[in-house]
Design a protein around this motif. Structure first.
Motif, PDB file in Angstrom:
ATOM      1  N   GLU A 152       0.871  -7.468   4.174  1.00 31.88           N
ATOM      2  CA  GLU A 152       1.143  -6.350   3.279  1.00 31.88           C
ATOM      3  C   GLU A 152       2.137  -6.733   2.205  1.00 31.88           C
ATOM      4  O   GLU A 152       2.054  -6.259   1.068  1.00 31.88           O
ATOM      5  N   ASN A 153       3.080  -7.603   2.514  1.00 35.06           N
ATOM      6  CA  ASN A 153       4.070  -8.046   1.511  1.00 35.06           C
ATOM      7  C   ASN A 153       3.412  -8.759   0.356  1.00 35.06           C
ATOM      8  O   ASN A 153       3.934  -8.753  -0.760  1.00 35.06           O
ATOM      9  N   ASP A 154       2.278  -9.405   0.599  1.00 28.17           N
ATOM     10  CA  ASP A 154       1.572 -10.132  -0.452  1.00 28.17           C
ATOM     11  C   ASP A 154       0.839  -9.191  -1.404  1.00 28.17           C
ATOM     12  O   ASP A 154       0.401  -9.616  -2.479  1.00 28.17           O
ATOM     13  N   LEU A 155       0.677  -7.939  -1.039  1.00 29.06           N
ATOM     14  CA  LEU A 155      -0.076  -6.984  -1.851  1.00 29.06           C
ATOM     15  C   LEU A 155       0.789  -6.163  -2.775  1.00 29.06           C
ATOM     16  O   LEU A 155       0.295  -5.390  -3.577  1.00 29.06           O
ATOM     17  N   GLY A 156       2.097  -6.322  -2.661  1.00 33.39           N
ATOM     18  CA  GLY A 156       3.043  -5.494  -3.388  1.00 33.39           C
ATOM     19  C   GLY A 156       2.988  -5.689  -4.887  1.00 33.39           C
ATOM     20  O   GLY A 156       2.295  -6.556  -5.397  1.00 33.39           O
TER      21      GLY A 156
END
Length: 161
Positions: A152-156
């Motif tokens: 999810e951190n990569d989608l920010g």
């Protein structure tokens, strides 16, 4: 932050290797999908993946957002019923990407329930969201075969990483 086989160990504890997908039930009415996306107006929430499954009188809209917690709040504030599921999101390698992903998962006898591409590409490369019957094993197998599994951190928000 240290990485283990299933995800990341953080100061707050274990973080899942999956990306949360939100599923929203919509009545089959003109403008229902637009009404859903209006819940995000005035926010910084971006929908980065979407799938719509239509039935006779309704639709299930599956979305991946760049800020899942705020997306849940925004939808619930508009009285949408929201459920969550975890997916593995994997970057597509060049060449025979779909075949190589399927090959990696079948080696571990992992079933793919459904899959859909991301609308935005956080790293500049195409990515596929996959719902499986065994998330942790799927992540371990894909990482073991050197696939890039996104969190999810990569989608920010922000520039392409």
């Amino acid at each position: 932050m240290t990485q283990n086989a299933y995800g990341y160990e953080t100061a707050e504890g274990f973080a899942s290797p999956g990306v949360r997908q939100l599923s929203v039930f919509l009545d089959d009415r003109v403008g229902a999908l637009m009404h859903l996306f209006q819940a995000f107006e005035g926010t910084d929430i971006r929908v980065v993946g979407m799938s719509v499954v239509h039935a006779i009188d309704c639709a299930i809209v599956r979305i991946i957002c760049d800020d899942t917690d705020h997306a849940i709040s925004a939808l619930q504030n508009r009285k949408f019923a929201v459920s969550q599921a975890e997916l593995v999101v994997v970057e597509m390698p060049a060449g025979h990407g779909l075949r190589s992903i399927c090959s990696a998962l079948i080696a571990g006898e992992i079933n793919i329930d459904y899959a859909y591409p991301l609308l935005t590409r956080p790293t500049g490369r195409p990515a596929l969201a996959i719902h499986t019957d065994d998330l942790e094993t799927a992540v371990r197998l894909l990482r073991g075969r050197k696939f890039t599994v996104l969190s999810e951190n990569d989608l920010g928000p922000g520039e392409i990483r």
